[in-house]
Write a protein that holds these residues in place. Structure first.
Motif, PDB file in Angstrom:
ATOM      1  N   ASP A 363      -9.551 -32.153  48.870  1.00 15.35           N
ATOM      2  CA  ASP A 363     -10.273 -31.053  48.252  1.00 15.35           C
ATOM      3  C   ASP A 363     -11.767 -31.287  48.472  1.00 15.35           C
ATOM      4  OD1 ASP A 363     -11.714 -29.439  46.434  1.00 15.35           O
ATOM      5  OD2 ASP A 363     -10.093 -29.445  44.965  1.00 15.35           O
ATOM      6  N   GLY A 364     -12.402 -30.440  49.293  1.00  8.91           N
ATOM      7  CA  GLY A 364     -13.807 -30.629  49.618  1.00  8.91           C
ATOM      8  C   GLY A 364     -14.762 -30.170  48.536  1.00  8.91           C
ATOM      9  N   PHE A 365     -14.258 -29.462  47.535  1.00  8.93           N
ATOM     10  CA  PHE A 365     -15.114 -28.997  46.452  1.00  8.93           C
ATOM     11  C   PHE A 365     -15.071 -29.962  45.278  1.00  8.93           C
ATOM     12  CE2 PHE A 365     -15.702 -26.380  42.560  1.00  8.93           C
ATOM     13  CZ  PHE A 365     -17.027 -26.006  42.773  1.00  8.93           C
ATOM     14  N   CYS A 366     -13.874 -30.290  44.824  1.00 17.06           N
ATOM     15  CA  CYS A 366     -13.737 -31.235  43.709  1.00 17.06           C
ATOM     16  C   CYS A 366     -13.734 -32.690  44.161  1.00 17.06           C
ATOM     17  CB  CYS A 366     -12.462 -30.929  42.916  1.00 17.06           C
ATOM     18  SG  CYS A 366     -12.602 -29.438  41.894  1.00 17.06           S
ATOM     19  N   LYS A 367     -13.750 -32.895  45.480  1.00 17.24           N
ATOM     20  CA  LYS A 367     -13.868 -34.241  46.056  1.00 17.24           C
ATOM     21  C   LYS A 367     -12.750 -35.176  45.614  1.00 17.24           C
ATOM     22  CE  LYS A 367     -17.797 -32.881  47.779  1.00 17.24           C
ATOM     23  NZ  LYS A 367     -17.874 -32.455  49.194  1.00 17.24           N
ATOM     24  N   LEU A 387      -8.792 -23.508  53.590  1.00 20.59           N
ATOM     25  CA  LEU A 387      -9.200 -24.764  52.965  1.00 20.59           C
ATOM     26  C   LEU A 387      -8.347 -25.055  51.737  1.00 20.59           C
ATOM     27  CD1 LEU A 387     -13.054 -24.155  53.135  1.00 20.59           C
ATOM     28  CD2 LEU A 387     -11.605 -25.356  54.797  1.00 20.59           C
ATOM     29  N   PRO A 388      -7.896 -26.318  51.575  1.00 22.63           N
ATOM     30  CA  PRO A 388      -7.040 -26.675  50.434  1.00 22.63           C
ATOM     31  C   PRO A 388      -7.846 -27.198  49.244  1.00 22.63           C
ATOM     32  CG  PRO A 388      -7.092 -28.489  51.997  1.00 22.63           C
ATOM     33  CD  PRO A 388      -7.991 -27.418  52.557  1.00 22.63           C
ATOM     34  N   ALA A 398     -14.405 -23.138  43.878  1.00 28.72           N
ATOM     35  CA  ALA A 398     -14.779 -23.075  45.289  1.00 28.72           C
ATOM     36  C   ALA A 398     -15.029 -21.640  45.740  1.00 28.72           C
ATOM     37  CB  ALA A 398     -13.694 -23.722  46.139  1.00 28.72           C
ATOM     38  N   VAL A 399     -14.268 -20.695  45.165  1.00 25.16           N
ATOM     39  CA  VAL A 399     -14.523 -19.280  45.456  1.00 25.16           C
ATOM     40  C   VAL A 399     -15.964 -18.930  45.090  1.00 25.16           C
ATOM     41  CG1 VAL A 399     -14.005 -16.924  44.733  1.00 25.16           C
ATOM     42  CG2 VAL A 399     -12.139 -18.492  45.265  1.00 25.16           C
ATOM     43  N   ASN A 400     -16.384 -19.333  43.894  1.00 22.14           N
ATOM     44  CA  ASN A 400     -17.756 -19.071  43.451  1.00 22.14           C
ATOM     45  C   ASN A 400     -18.770 -19.735  44.373  1.00 22.14           C
ATOM     46  OD1 ASN A 400     -16.750 -17.711  41.176  1.00 22.14           O
ATOM     47  ND2 ASN A 400     -16.731 -19.579  39.938  1.00 22.14           N
ATOM     48  N   ASP A 401     -18.479 -20.963  44.760  1.00 21.84           N
ATOM     49  CA  ASP A 401     -19.407 -21.730  45.598  1.00 21.84           C
ATOM     50  C   ASP A 401     -19.552 -21.103  46.989  1.00 21.84           C
ATOM     51  OD1 ASP A 401     -21.009 -24.224  46.085  1.00 21.84           O
ATOM     52  OD2 ASP A 401     -19.417 -24.568  47.574  1.00 21.84           O
ATOM     53  N   ILE A 402     -18.423 -20.706  47.580  1.00 21.48           N
ATOM     54  CA  ILE A 402     -18.449 -20.106  48.917  1.00 21.48           C
ATOM     55  C   ILE A 402     -19.231 -18.796  48.896  1.00 21.48           C
ATOM     56  CG2 ILE A 402     -17.004 -18.996  50.684  1.00 21.48           C
ATOM     57  CD1 ILE A 402     -14.845 -21.131  49.977  1.00 21.48           C
ATOM     58  N   LYS A 403     -19.003 -17.988  47.877  1.00 20.80           N
ATOM     59  CA  LYS A 403     -19.714 -16.705  47.777  1.00 20.80           C
ATOM     60  C   LYS A 403     -21.204 -16.923  47.517  1.00 20.80           C
ATOM     61  CE  LYS A 403     -15.823 -13.866  46.211  1.00 20.80           C
ATOM     62  NZ  LYS A 403     -15.259 -13.050  45.093  1.00 20.80           N
ATOM     63  N   ALA A 404     -21.535 -17.952  46.721  1.00 20.68           N
ATOM     64  CA  ALA A 404     -22.942 -18.246  46.429  1.00 20.68           C
ATOM     65  C   ALA A 404     -23.694 -18.657  47.688  1.00 20.68           C
ATOM     66  CB  ALA A 404     -23.037 -19.343  45.374  1.00 20.68           C
ATOM     67  N   ALA A 469     -17.303 -26.611  38.171  1.00 20.18           N
ATOM     68  CA  ALA A 469     -17.083 -27.641  39.189  1.00 20.18           C
ATOM     69  C   ALA A 469     -16.311 -28.813  38.607  1.00 20.18           C
ATOM     70  CB  ALA A 469     -18.427 -28.133  39.722  1.00 20.18           C
ATOM     71  N   GLY A 470     -15.230 -29.152  39.262  1.00 22.50           N
ATOM     72  CA  GLY A 470     -14.421 -30.298  38.863  1.00 22.50           C
ATOM     73  C   GLY A 470     -13.405 -29.989  37.783  1.00 22.50           C
ATOM     74  N   GLY A 471     -13.498 -28.844  37.138  1.00 16.16           N
ATOM     75  CA  GLY A 471     -12.523 -28.470  36.140  1.00 16.16           C
ATOM     76  C   GLY A 471     -12.781 -29.097  34.799  1.00 16.16           C
TER      77      GLY A 471
END
Length: 471
Positions: A363-367, A387-388, A398-404, A469-471
């Protein structure tokens, strides 16, 4: 040979396109009719993929009795199973691909045919819990469940797997067939009528219960998983043809194995190609055949699927649609076992397994690595990769991050918390509370879960805002 046997043999040769009154060297063309359903995503690896990649041709016999024979494959595309059976009964098709209920009717219909029976020889894809078929409504209505359809007009392709699902659901609930008005409409007609609000609901098979919500005008209110009976599509063959030309049966089965391997090797490429060939959106193809997809691609004739066929018979018997039919004698996995053995594969090991290939990676967002694929998610970035992500929280974050960052997404996927079904993230209902975000397919499932935990049920856009981020 008896006069009847001679006549049957001549009829088979005539249907296959071989001249029967000429010398052996003149018998140069053998027509092989294959009935498929291009728009039924479940059948892709026994139909459109095999046809478009010319996979059977790679395995067709060319020596011995086939040395002077040109084998011509006659692919015929249908929108549902019953016309395939009609073509097989008429001798115009030797193979047919269709869903579970139509398959049972095919076997039952052929058992009284004096010239040939049909034999179930392979599975295309299945969902062991029954998901795939479903009922959808126009999203502008206030219906959210099966019970909300009482007294309404519901269309379904009669004789299809979805028709069987509806009949079983009525029986399971103890409702009369008059609970709603059921009308016969093809997927194309039913979809248009639903969009134009000429009907109240449309029941259909793969991919329409996902396709119509994806296209923005429908909402699923009932999923086949609620019948607690596996759903699947498979391949049948006329026994007179199979006995005379076992090498061609083997070529088809080898091609199916090739097609299934091709999809799994690169599911994004496969979804894009199948979409181009069939007109079904690539994102919808992927939700069925991609990793952790609604359908498991596996040709083996598994005991739970055969048991489900026996239950299908009972459903049809209650409606006086069929009488006695011995499912066990209709199933023949000997040709598939031979195809597995030729590749050094263990048929029995695969037959007893119901595992699918799953979402995996980092997971590239939550690392963090993905450790529970049925709690994971995926995002298909526009003009980019799929992307998984490790969880629904991470996926929405990640949806929020990609759109940002100014990028667009084609679609995001999550998994139903209680049923493990892959979902379009935008179509799910989310239980949000205590730092957790849990997606659900059905609103009533989400409401029940929220009531237990004191959480809230939110739609996609609000759940995405709640993701951190990270939940």
């Amino acid at each position: 040979m008896s006069r009847r046997s001679t006549a049957s043999a001549l009829a088979l040769l005539a249907a296959a396109g071989i001249a029967t009154g000429a010398p052996a060297h003149a018998e140069t063309v053998l027509n092989v009719g294959i009935g498929t359903q291009d728009t039924t995503t479940n059948t892709a690896t026994v139909g459109v993929v095999v046809r478009q990649l010319k996979l059977i041709e790679k395995h067709l016999p060319k020596t011995g009795k086939y040395a002077d024979v040109k084998i011509r494959l006659d692919w015929q595309n249908f929108t549902s199973g019953p016309p395939v059976t009609n073509g097989m009964m008429a001798g115009k098709l030797q193979f047919g691909a269709m869903g579970d209920y139509p398959l049972v009717v095919n076997g039952y219909t052929f058992q009284n045919n004096p010239e040939s029976r049909s034999q179930l020889i392979a599975v295309a894809a299945y969902n062991i819990h029954g998901s795939g078929n479903g009922i959808v409504v126009n999203k502008e209505t206030d219906a959210f469940s099966f019970d909300d359809l009482k007294g309404k007009v519901v269309s379904v392709p009669f004789g299809s797997a979805a028709h069987g699902m509806v009949l079983k659901a009525l029986q399971d609930k103890g409702y009369p067939q008059s609970f709603f008005r059921l009308v016969n409409q093809s997927p194309e007609v039913g979809s248009t009528n639903l969009q134009e609000k000429k009907i109240d609901a449309h029941a259909d098979f793969v991919p329409f219960a996902e396709l119509l919500p994806f296209r923005g005008f429908a909402r699923k209110v009932f999923d086949g998983v609620e019948t607690n009976l596996p759903t699947w599509h498979g391949v049948v063959v006329r026994t007179d043809f199979a006995e005379k030309y076992p090498e061609i049966v083997d070529a088809y089965l080898q091609a199916i194995l090739d097609a299934q391997a091709w999809v799994k090797a690169d599911p994004k490429r496969a979804a894009e190609q199948i979409a181009a060939w069939t007109g079904t959106d690539k994102e919808v193809v992927y939700i069925f055949l991609g990793p952790g997809g609604i359908m498991t691609i596996d040709p083996t004739l598994k005991a739970p699927l055969i048991d489900a066929a026996k239950e299908d018979v009972k459903v049809l018997q209650k409606l006086d649609r069929v009488k006695e039919f011995d499912v066990a004698s209709w199933v023949d996995d000997a040709p598939l076992r031979k195809a597995f053995a030729a590749r050094g594969l263990d048929y029995d090991v695969q037959r007893t397994s119901t595992t699918n290939y799953e979402v995996s990676g980092e997971d590239g967002f939550c690392k963090r690595p993905i450790t529970d694929p049925r709690k994971a998610g995926e995002i298909w970035v526009k003009d980019g990769d799929i992307l998984p992500y490790a969880s629904a929280v991470c996926t929405l974050g990640a949806v929020n991050d990609i759109k940002a960052k100014g990028r667009e997404i084609n679609v995001a996927y999550v998994f139903d918390t209680s049923r493990g079904i892959k979902l379009f993230a935008r179509e799910a209902f989310y239980v949000v509370g205590g730092g957790e975000i849990a997606p659900y397919l059905l609103k009533r499932d989400a409401e029940a879960a929220a009531a237990k935990s004191g959480a809230k049920v939110l739609p996609y856009d609000e759940a995405a805002k709640a993701a951190v981020a990270g939940g």
